[in-house]
Design an enzyme around this catalytic site. Structure first.
Site, PDB file in Angstrom:
ATOM      1  N   GLY A 199      19.087  48.746 -24.377  1.00  0.00           N
ATOM      2  CA  GLY A 199      19.198  47.691 -23.381  1.00  0.00           C
ATOM      3  C   GLY A 199      20.386  46.816 -23.748  1.00  0.00           C
ATOM      4  O   GLY A 199      21.290  47.236 -24.475  1.00  0.00           O
ATOM      5  N   PHE A 200      20.368  45.591 -23.254  1.00  0.00           N
ATOM      6  CA  PHE A 200      21.504  44.709 -23.537  1.00  0.00           C
ATOM      7  C   PHE A 200      21.634  44.418 -25.031  1.00  0.00           C
ATOM      8  O   PHE A 200      22.738  44.438 -25.581  1.00  0.00           O
ATOM      9  CB  PHE A 200      21.368  43.416 -22.739  1.00  0.00           C
ATOM     10  CG  PHE A 200      21.677  43.608 -21.287  1.00  0.00           C
ATOM     11  CD1 PHE A 200      22.984  43.699 -20.851  1.00  0.00           C
ATOM     12  CD2 PHE A 200      20.653  43.740 -20.354  1.00  0.00           C
ATOM     13  CE1 PHE A 200      23.279  43.899 -19.521  1.00  0.00           C
ATOM     14  CE2 PHE A 200      20.945  43.944 -19.013  1.00  0.00           C
ATOM     15  CZ  PHE A 200      22.262  44.025 -18.597  1.00  0.00           C
ATOM     16  N   GLY A 201      20.515  44.166 -25.718  1.00  0.00           N
ATOM     17  CA  GLY A 201      20.578  43.862 -27.144  1.00  0.00           C
ATOM     18  C   GLY A 201      21.136  45.027 -27.945  1.00  0.00           C
ATOM     19  O   GLY A 201      22.104  44.873 -28.699  1.00  0.00           O
ATOM     20  N   GLU A 205      12.473  37.622  -6.334  1.00  0.00           N
ATOM     21  CA  GLU A 205      13.486  38.540  -5.794  1.00  0.00           C
ATOM     22  C   GLU A 205      12.841  39.611  -4.923  1.00  0.00           C
ATOM     23  O   GLU A 205      13.306  39.924  -3.829  1.00  0.00           O
ATOM     24  CB  GLU A 205      14.211  39.269  -6.937  1.00  0.00           C
ATOM     25  CG  GLU A 205      15.169  38.409  -7.726  1.00  0.00           C
ATOM     26  CD  GLU A 205      15.506  38.999  -9.088  1.00  0.00           C
ATOM     27  OE1 GLU A 205      14.863  39.997  -9.496  1.00  0.00           O
ATOM     28  OE2 GLU A 205      16.401  38.460  -9.745  1.00  0.00           O
ATOM     29  N   ASP A 217      14.284  40.810 -26.115  1.00  0.00           N
ATOM     30  CA  ASP A 217      12.949  40.348 -25.716  1.00  0.00           C
ATOM     31  C   ASP A 217      11.930  40.465 -26.838  1.00  0.00           C
ATOM     32  O   ASP A 217      10.906  39.773 -26.823  1.00  0.00           O
ATOM     33  CB  ASP A 217      12.419  41.178 -24.527  1.00  0.00           C
ATOM     34  CG  ASP A 217      13.160  40.868 -23.237  1.00  0.00           C
ATOM     35  OD1 ASP A 217      14.141  40.091 -23.290  1.00  0.00           O
ATOM     36  OD2 ASP A 217      12.761  41.391 -22.192  1.00  0.00           O
ATOM     37  N   ALA A 272      19.035  38.725 -19.963  1.00  0.00           N
ATOM     38  CA  ALA A 272      20.072  39.629 -20.476  1.00  0.00           C
ATOM     39  C   ALA A 272      21.122  38.927 -21.338  1.00  0.00           C
ATOM     40  O   ALA A 272      21.463  39.421 -22.419  1.00  0.00           O
ATOM     41  CB  ALA A 272      20.724  40.375 -19.303  1.00  0.00           C
TER      42      ALA A 272
END
Lengths: 411, 411
Positions: B12-14, B170, B299, B310
Site C-alpha cells: 500500500g502507500f506505506g 463518498e 494503518d 494515505a
C-alpha cells in the site's frame, strides 16, 4: 391499439443492430441478454492479455438503447423457444410472448466432447472468461518467479494456445510480446523473455479461411514475434499440467482454448434440424422454415459462404429487422445478400494479414488498416477516444495497463 | 559481501513509499504482497460505483519497482512474523529471513463480532470487493426492472450504506447521483430516480474527524444530492433482505459496509500487545518496543494524532526507510513527525469538505481541490491522463463508463 411484439434474444452484433434498425418501427420491442452489456468481441483478446480493461470494450445495452422509446431491455437468460406457442421461456420459467422473434444467441466454446478440458483451458467468449485468462497469464509469471524447481518453473513459463484461427493467432502473438517486451526487466529470478509460447493447430496452416499464401505469411510473422507454431498436431488430452498430442506431451500451466465454438443450444429448441456446427438453417429471408415469424441472425444462422464475423452478424441483424418492417407494411420480404468488405486478422505489433476484395496484403499496412478499422467500429465514442490513447501509450512504452490480478485464479 | 536483508510486508502507500525510499540503500530488498498491484485506495469507491475501471487506479508493483535493482517483488501472503527468529513465515509455510522488517499490512473490514454480516454487506478494501459492490449495485436495478411485486421492487431500489465516515459519504453521494442522473431514462418499468439511498451512522454526525460545522455542511450536501441521512442509529442486524436497527427495520437488497476496519491480524503476531483497533504501538522511531529491527507503518501503526489516511502512511513509510538507512550508517534514528497537509472528503459532484491548516471550507472549492489533489497523486502518469479524460467525460455526460456486470452476483 397495441403494437406487434418483437423479441430479440441476444445483444451481440446481430441482436443490437436488429434492435437499432427497428428504432422507428411501430412495434413493442423487448431485447433480452444474460449480461447487461454489448461486447466488442473483436477486441476481447486485448482484455485477456491485459491491454484493455473490460469497460473499454463493452457498453451497457440499456444505455445504447436508452433513447429508443419502443425498446425494453431485460437482463434474463432464455431457456428455450416454444415456436408453436409463440413464446420464449426464460430460465426462471416465465414466458415472453412474441409476434416476431429474432434469435441472435451466438455461439459458445466447444471442446469436441471433452468438456472436462474447459477447466484447464478456458475459451474466450465472455468478459468473465477474458478476465480469467488474464489472471492465469499474469499469475503464471508470479508463480514462476517464486518456483524453486526448474521443471515447475518451465511449466509456468510455457503458454499454449490451442487453435490457429484468428483468436488463437491474436492471443499467441500478444503473449509473445508480453514475454519479450512488456515484462522485460521486472523479474529477478526468471527471464520472462525465455517464456515459450506455442500455438497448436490441427490443420496444416494457421488462419484457414485465408489464402495459403497469407497463412504462410501469418506463420512467419508469428515466428518472428517469438511464437512456436506447431501445425498438423491433434490435441488428445488437456489437464492441469499440460497438453497431450497422441504420443507427444508438452508441459504447461497455462493453456487457452481457441480451437472451436459451437452455436448456442437455443438453436436446437427451434424445432428444425441444426447442422453439424449446431447452426440453424434459414430461408433466404433469414426465417426458419415453416416459421416466418422467427428469424435467425449472426453465428447461429447457417448461411452459405457467410463467415462468422462481426460485420456479417450486423448485416444479418439489420436485414432481419428490415424484413419484419416489410411484413408489417404488407410488403414481400427480401433475400439476404452478404456484402463482403474483406477480412482482417491481426497477429501482433505491425503484423497482420488482410483480404479486401481481390487485394491480399500483410505486415505493417495490414496492421495499420486493422487498427483504424477497429477503433472506428468501437461503438461508443467515448471508448474510441480512450482506446486510442491507451493504444498509443502502449505502442510506445510496450506497457499493458490492465496488468491487475484481482483475485487469485480458481484452482 | 552480502547486503543486509530488508523485507517489506504490504504494498500500500506505506510499503511502496518505504521501498522506493530504499532505492539507493545498500540492502537486498524483498517486497511481498498478496496481490500484484499497488492500489490507489482513495479512489476505490469510484470503481465500486462504476466511474473508473479497476486498472485505472492500480499499477503492478513489479512495474513500479522494475528499475529498482535492489528490489525483488513476490506475490505471496505473510502468515506471521517470528520476531525472535528474524523471519516472516508465509502462507505456504516457507520462511523469509530479514535483518530489518517493515510491516505495512494495513487494515481489513471489521464487523464488530458479526462476521456473518459480511456476506450481505461487503466492505470496500480491495479491488475484488469493489467489483463485487459494483455488480450488486448494477444488478439491483436490473432486478428491479424485472420484479413484479412492488415490495420486492422497492427493496431492490433501496441502497443502504452503513457508516458515515469518508468512504460511506463518498459511496452514498455517488449512489444518489447514479439514481438521479446516470440511469435516467434507461428503464421502462421503474424510475431509477425514485431509488432510496440511506446512509446510516451510529454517532450524531457524519465525518466525525472533521469539525461539527463541516459535518453539518456535509450532511446538508448529502441531502441535497438525494441521500437520506440517519444519524444516531445503531445497526443490530444485517441479512439478505435488509438492516435492523433495534426495533427499526429497513428492507434493502443492497447494503454496503463502511462502518469500520481493524488492523491486519499480522500485527498480533509481533509479540507486543495491540490496542483496541488491533494497531501496534510503536516507539517514536516507528520501531516495535524491544525490536528495533521491526518497524510498523501505515494503518497498522498506533501513532497518536496521526489519521489513517494515505498521506500519513506515505510519510511513515519514507520515515521507516530513513531510519533503516541511518542505522546502516551508524547514525541515531530520528523520531517520526507527522506533517498535516489537511484532510479532504468528497461527497459528490461539486460537493466536498476540506480542512487545510486553519482553513475550513466546503462545496465547489473543496470539490475542485479534491479533484486536483487526487489526479495529481495518482501514481502513474498514464493513469493520470486517462482518469482525467474519463472524469471530464463523466462530468458533462453524467455517464459512468464501467457499468459492466461481468458475472452475476454471488448468492
Amino acid at each position: 391499439m397495441s403494437f406487434p411484439r418483437v423479441v430479440i434474444i441476444g445483444c451481440g452484433f446481430g441482436g443490437l443492430f436488429a434492435a437499432q434498425a427497428l428504432r422507428k418501427a411501430p412495434v413493442t420491442l423487448t431485447v433480452i441478454d444474460r449480461t447487461n452489456h454489448h461486447l466488442f468481441t473483436p477486441l476481447l483478446y486485448q482484455v485477456a492479455t491485459a491491454g484493455l480493461s473490460a469497460p473499454d470494450i463493452s457498453a451497457p445495452v440499456r444505455h445504447i438503447l436508452g433513447r429508443q422509446r419502443n425498446a425494453t431491455m431485460l437482463m434474463v437468460e432464455a431457456a428455450r423457444v416454444e415456436a408453436q406457442k409463440h413464446a420464449v421461456v426464460l430460465q426462471d420459467g416465465s414466458e415472453l410472448a412474441y409476434d416476431y422473434l429474432i434469435v441472435a444467441a451466438g455461439s459458445v466454446n466447444h471442446y469436441f466432447g471433452h468438456d472436462e478440458w474447459a477447466a484447464h483451458a478456458p475459451g474466450l467468449k465472455t468478459l468473465a472468461e477474458a478476465l480469467e485468462i488474464r489472471t492465469r497469464i499474469l499469475n503464471a509469471y508470479e508463480e514462476a518467479e517464486r518456483a524453486e524447481d526448474p521443471r515447475e518453473r518451465a511449466a509456468w513459463l510455457t503458454f499454449i494456445v490451442i487453435g490457429g484461427g484468428a483468436t488463437g493467432v491474436e492471443l499467441a502473438g500478444t503473449l509473445a510480446e508480453i514475454a519479450r517486451h512488456t515484462l522485460r526487466g521486472e523479474f529477478r529470478r526468471i527471464d520472462p523473455g525465455k517464456a515459450r509460447v506455442v500455438l497448436i493447430e490441427g490443420s496444416d496452416r494457421v488462419l484457414p479461411p485465408y489464402t495459403p499464401e497469407l497463412s504462410e505469411k501469418a506463420r512467419r510473422q508469428l515466428e518472428r514475434l517469438g511464437v512456436t507454431v506447431w501445425l498438423g498436431r491433434r490435441v488428445t488430452g488437456v489437464d492441469a499440467d499440460g497438453v497431450t498430442m497422441g504420443g507427444e506431451r508438452l508441459e504447461a500451466k497455462t493453456v487457452i482454448w481457441a480451437a472451436g465454438v459451437t452455436s448456442s443450444p437455443l438453436g436446437r429448441t427451434l424445432g428444425v434440424p441444426v447442422d453439424r456446427a449446431g447452426r440453424v438453417p434459414v430461408e433466404r429471408d433469414l426465417s426458419v422454415t415453416g416459421h416466418p415469424e422467427i428469424l435467425v441472425v449472426g453465428d447461429l444462422a447457417a448461411v452459405e459462404s457467410v463467415p462468422a464475423i462481426a460485420p456479417a452478424a450486423k448485416q444479418m441483424g439489420r436485414h432481419a429487422a428490415l424484413n419484419i418492417r416489410r411484413s408489417l407494411d404488407g410488403k414481400a420480404r427480401l433475400p439476404f445478400q452478404y456484402r463482403d468488405y474483406g477480412q482482417l486478422a491481426t497477429i501482433g505489433r505491425n503484423a497482420a494479414v488482410a483480404m479486401i476484395g481481390k487485394l491480399r496484403f500483410s505486415g505493417y499496412p495490414a496492421w495499420l488498416l486493422w487498427l483504424l478499422a477497429h477503433i472506428y467500429f468501437l461503438i461508443n465514442f467515448r471508448n474510441r477516444l480512450v482506446v486510442m490513447s491507451e493504444w498509443a501509450w502502449s505502442y510506445w512504452t510496450y506497457q499493458r495497463y490492465a496488468r491487475i490480478i484481482i483475485s487469485p485464479p480458481k484452482k
